[in-house]
Each structure stands twice: as C-alpha cells, then as structure tokens.
Design an enzyme around this catalytic site. Structure first.
Site, PDB file in Angstrom:
ATOM      1  N   THR A 210      -3.067   7.503   2.115  1.00 31.07           N
ATOM      2  CA  THR A 210      -3.732   7.139   0.863  1.00 31.07           C
ATOM      3  C   THR A 210      -2.731   7.015  -0.283  1.00 31.07           C
ATOM      4  OG1 THR A 210      -4.235   9.480   0.529  1.00 31.07           O
ATOM      5  CG2 THR A 210      -5.947   8.121   1.474  1.00 31.07           C
ATOM      6  N   THR A 211      -1.767   7.934  -0.339  1.00 31.88           N
ATOM      7  CA  THR A 211      -0.780   7.865  -1.414  1.00 31.88           C
ATOM      8  C   THR A 211       0.067   6.602  -1.267  1.00 31.88           C
ATOM      9  OG1 THR A 211      -0.696  10.261  -1.187  1.00 31.88           O
ATOM     10  CG2 THR A 211       0.902   9.262  -2.661  1.00 31.88           C
TER      11      THR A 211
ATOM     12  N   ASP B  81      -5.932  14.802   8.414  1.00 32.68           N
ATOM     13  CA  ASP B  81      -5.015  13.656   8.412  1.00 32.68           C
ATOM     14  C   ASP B  81      -4.388  13.473   9.788  1.00 32.68           C
ATOM     15  OD1 ASP B  81      -5.529  13.279   5.774  1.00 32.68           O
ATOM     16  OD2 ASP B  81      -3.510  13.735   5.035  1.00 32.68           O
TER      17      ASP B  81
ATOM     18  N   ASP C  71      -2.910  15.721  -1.347  1.00 34.85           N
ATOM     19  CA  ASP C  71      -3.592  14.655  -0.626  1.00 34.85           C
ATOM     20  C   ASP C  71      -4.085  13.606  -1.623  1.00 34.85           C
ATOM     21  OD1 ASP C  71      -4.722  13.603   1.790  1.00 34.85           O
ATOM     22  OD2 ASP C  71      -6.679  14.149   0.984  1.00 34.85           O
TER      23      ASP C  71
END
Ligand code: ADP
Ligand code: MG
Length: 537
Positions: A96-97, A392, A63
C-alpha cells in the site's frame, strides 16, 4: 466589455470553484502531501506513526493503508490517492505504501513537465503508454514460483514482515503463514486454488509474541454463554443464527398495568414459554452448537444448557462467515426457518483457555480446512501490529501462488523497469518521450526512499544500482540493513509480482486522473461550515 451584460450564474452562491492551473496545482499538492505522509514508513527501516482517534485510542503502525484510513482525509484529490491504498489492500493485501508513494512521485514529476508547458492530456497519455510498457517489462523480469517451493514461500512471508512488529519472530511466523496458506489450498489441474477467507488471524494479548501458533480450525475469542453448557462437543452440528434469542422489545411503548400478583406470574410464564419455544426450535433442528451473532436471554441460555447445547453469543460477523464457509452451515436470520439443512459440521467444538482467556475452537471442518493464526503479543499495540504484518505476509504468499510469479524487492525491480523504460523511450516520439522518462524517474522513488529511510545516501545508492543494472545484475537492490547494495534475490528479499503490477497500475491511473482535472467545483452542502458547529443548530 459591455457593462450592461449581466453575469450569468449557473450554480448556487455557496459553490466554491477553482479552475485551470490553480485547480491542478492544488490537487497535485494534496496528493503529494498524502504520499509524503506515508513515505517515511516505507521499507524495513521505515518509521512508525502514532495515530490517536477522537476517543483517545492509540494505534502505532507503519502499515500504509491503516495510517491513511485512520487519518480521515478530507481533500477530494487526496481521497483519490487514499483509495489506491485501499484497492491495493483488497487486491493484494500488501504494497500500500509503495502504491501511494509512487502516485505522489508521478505527480511530482508531472508538475515539472507542466511547468515546461506540456499539456496535461499529453502527459496523461504518455503515462498511460509508459505504464503499459512497465507492465510488460515487469512480467518479463518475474520468476515463477511453485507450490512446493517452501523456502521461496518463506522468504516471501519474511520480506513482508521484515521491519514490522513481527520482526523478532518472523522466521517462526513465516513457517506458520506458509503452512496456513497450504492448508487452505488445493491443486486442481496444476492450478492452485486458495480460499483466503478460510484463514483467520486472531490476536491474543498477554503472552510473549513468540508463542504464536497455528490452529487447524477457527478460533473465536468468546466464551460459551452459560457456565453449565458443555465445554466439548464431538461431531458438532453447528447452527449459525443472525437473530437474537431474546424477546424483542416492541416498537410501540406498551405500558402493562399489573393489578394483582397472578397477572405478573402469568406475564412471566408467558415470557418463559416464548423463550422455551425458541430453544425448542433450535433443539428440533438437531443443532448441538449455536453461534449467535446477537444476544441470548439469560433464561434461553439456561434452557440451552439444559438441552446440552453449547451456545455462544455476540459472535463477530466475520467469524460467522468463516464458520459458515468451513462447516457448510447457512447463516439463518429467522429462527422459525431453522432446519437441519442449515446446520454445518465440525469434528470438535470446544472451549479452551488461551492464557487466561476462554476461547471457542471450531475444529476439523473439512471443506475447506479453515485455519487460525493465533497471534500473541505483550500488549494490544504489539498484538495489533504483529497481526497486520502477518496479514500482509498471508496476502503476499497467497498472491504469489495464485499468480505464479514473484520478483525481487529492495528497489531492484523498480530500477530494472526504469532502465527498460528509458530504452523504450527512445522509440517514442516528441513529448510522449518526456513523459515516459518521467515515469522511469518516478519509479526510482522506491529505492531512493528505502535508502533514505535507512539513513543511506540516496544519490550514491541510485548511481551504484544503475551501474549494476547496466552490467546485467538485474536483482541488485538497496541493502537497508548493512548499507550499500546487494543481490536482493539471493538475499531472499522476494515479493509477489502482483504487488508491483497492481501498484504501477493504480498509481498511474490516479496520476492520470488527477492530471486531467482542470476544474474543481465544491457545491455548498455546508462544506464551508466550521466542523464544531452542529449542523442542525
Ligand atoms: P508497503 O506498504 O509498500 O508494503 P513496506 O513498508 O512493507 O511498504 O515496504 C516494502 C518495501 O520494502 C518493498 O520495496 C520491499 O522490497 C522492501 N523490503 C522488504 N524487505 C527488505 C529487505 N530485507 N531489504 C531491503 N528492502 C526490503
Ligand atoms: Mg509491505
């Protein structure tokens, strides 16, 4: 130069300063390094990272935001990139990545143009124009999602969990996630209203992960304070206390000289009376359940038990807040002020064993109907990673319903937007055009990375995708599981539009900001001091 002119110092001696190209390339390198770190984790075939903190506790995760948070990054420009992961997490809860990788690539492409002597402000402006157009394009391509389209909502949840710790049970977990979100949603004038804070994810270690369940209520992983308290309360009147039910230690160090046993008794009696008074206040308010964020004295526990009250101590702040939201109870921090008006209502409060752990269930709260996803994993690490994946998935289903639009993933949307941007670039003039092209190229880092992480040849895949998209196959994306390309929409790889709009926005914003910096001034404050020398030494 006149040798008599003294140099003028406007800053203290220990200030460190880098300017111009040095500052720029240093910042860009730092930002790219952050992106490089999380890049290998992108997508279902991404790898995990093992993070070990100073105390030796271990987190295994892929994550993005968790990785960056645990890394304690120091470099100022790198920190700015980490911030976008946090913003993405707060705004959507997923992607987020993607946001960080995109920011890194925008800066990498910018570097090439800077080397060709394009001025950073021209570049920054070009990126802004490109981002605005990208937002327009991505909205045009998006598909609507309706509240009762459960199969589509399930696919959104599954996409969020594919390749994560929750992979093995993603079908069942996706069902639970969709049910959970629907339970805390209401439809008002055709608009979906969701109280996301009413959904709680509680992990539980020790059983197989396929035993995860949805509880209609709030589950607190604590037991009641005293074994003779009731384990089951119907029509509970709930008090939430932010202060302890203990005699406070005074700040002043008082020594009590006891010279004869009767004094000791008097002292103890006094203490007992004070505690009894405290419990009386709770009883008088009419509360039958007390959740206390702080400690409860042994004696107070005993009195509470005698009064038939179910009390729980050291309840987490976030749990207090969820119970407050769901039951309508106000969190009271001064016991003296506790009154019946502060109490909330829950149909049932009970202590029940989950596996071999006692937990408190607060159920049948009506407004909103709070729910808990009780996620079970074999070990702490597994449970942690499943809970992050489930969180998520919740974020994605909520974002999709609130915004009403979704897109297909697997890199398909990025290729399609890049294609649109290249067409748009033809209408731009001069150097701005180069920046728009660079933005389009940067977007392709997403499918490229998905392919690389899956062990596929990125050059082949990108060429294949571009030609598919030229032929109007707008959802053609990277088939990371079986190789080659596939129709991402028909294969159920669906994500909220919000992930993309937010990621494009924050990536472009941080890239522009970093590009505009030509001077880094590190003021003293011991920034040069080696870490292991205590500052006050
Ligand atoms: P992020 O932190 O950005 O959400 P993830 O590791 O969750 O990073 O990866 C998200 C990317 O993986 C998205 O681009 C998404 O479209 C892609 N993805 C998810 N499931 C699949 C799948 N089954 N096939 C191909 N790509 C997928
Ligand atoms: Mg994700």
């Amino acid at each position: 130069m006149d040798s008599n002119v003294q140099p003028i110092f406007i800053m203290p001696d220990d200030t460190k300063r880098t300017t111009g190209k040095d500052a720029q390339s240093n910042n860009i390198a730092a930002a790219k390094a952050v992106a490089q770190t999380v890049r290998t984790t992108l997508g279902p075939k991404g790898m995990d990272k093992m993070l070990v903190d100073a105390e030796g506790s271990v987190v295994v995760t892929n994550d993005g935001v968790t990785i960056l948070r645990e890394m304690h990054i120091d470099h100022p420009a790198a920190k700015m990139v980490v911030e976008i992961a946090k913003t993405q997490e707060d705004a959507v809860g997923d992607g987020t990545t993607t946001a960080v990788v995109l920011a890194g690539e925008l800066l990498k492409k910018a570097e090439d143009l800077l080397d060709q002597n394009i001025h950073p402000t021209v570049l920054a402006r070009g990126y802004r124009v490109a981002e605005k157009e990208a937002q327009k394009l991505v909205r045009n391509f998006a598909e609507p999602v309706l509240f009762d389209n459960d199969p589509l909502l399930r696919n959104i949840a599954i996409t969020a969990m594919t390749g994560k710790g929750a992979e093995a049970n993603k079908e069942r977990l996706a069902d639970i996630v969709v049910q959970a979100v629907k339970k805390v949603s209401t439809l008002e004038n055709g608009k979906v209203i969701i109280t996301k804070d009413a959904i709680k994810v509680e992990t539980h270690i020790g059983e197989r992960s396929d035993a995860s369940t949805l509880v209609e209520g709030i589950v607190i992983s604590k037991e009641r304070a005293h074994p003779s308290m009731p384990t089951y309360i119907n029509d509970a009147k709930v008090a939430l206390l932010d202060s302890s039910l203990e005699i406070k230690n005074t700040d002043i160090d008082a020594k009590i000289q006891i010279t004869d046993p009767s004094q000791l008794n008097a002292f103890l009696e006094q203490e007992e009376r004070l505690l009894q008074d405290m419990v009386q206040k709770v009883v008088r308010s009419g509360a039958t359940v007390v959740l206390c964020q702080k400690g409860i004295d042994d004696l107070a526990q005993h009195f509470l038990a005698k009064a038939g009250i179910l009390a729980v101590r050291r309840v987490r702040k976030s749990d207090m807040e969820t119970v407050s939201l769901a039951s309508g109870a106000l969190i009271v921090n001064n016991l003296k002020e506790l009154s019946s008006d502060d109490l909330g209502f829950a149909g049932i409060v009970r202590e029940t064993k989950v596996g071999d752990e006692d937990m408190i269930f607060v159920e049948q709260c009506k407004n909103p109907r709070a729910v808990t996803l009780l996620v079970k994993g074999g070990t702490e690490h597994v449970a942690g990673e499943i809970s992050r994946a489930v969180t998520d998935a919740i974020g994605d289903v909520v974002a999709s319903l609130m915004d009403g639009f979704v897109v297909a993933g697997a890199g398909s949307i990025e290729i399609e937007v890049a294609r649109g941007l290249r067409q748009f670039a033809q209408t731009c003039i001069g150097r701005e055009q180069l920046a728009v092209h660079a933005f389009a190229d940067a977007l392709e880092i997403i499918p490229r990375t998905l392919a690389e992480n899956a062990g596929l040849d990125p050059i082949d895949i990108i060429a294949h995708l571009r030609s598919d998209h030229d032929m109007g196959k707008k959802w053609s994306g990277v088939n990371v599981l079986n190789g080659g390309v596939f129709d991402a929409w028909n294969s159920g790889v669906v994500e909220p539009l919000k992930i993309k709009t937010q990621a494009f926005h924050s990536a472009a914003e941080v890239a522009e900001m970093i590009l505009r910096i030509d001077d880094v001034i590190l003021s003293g404050q011991g920034s040069d001091m080696p870490r292991d020398i205590p500052q006050d030494f």
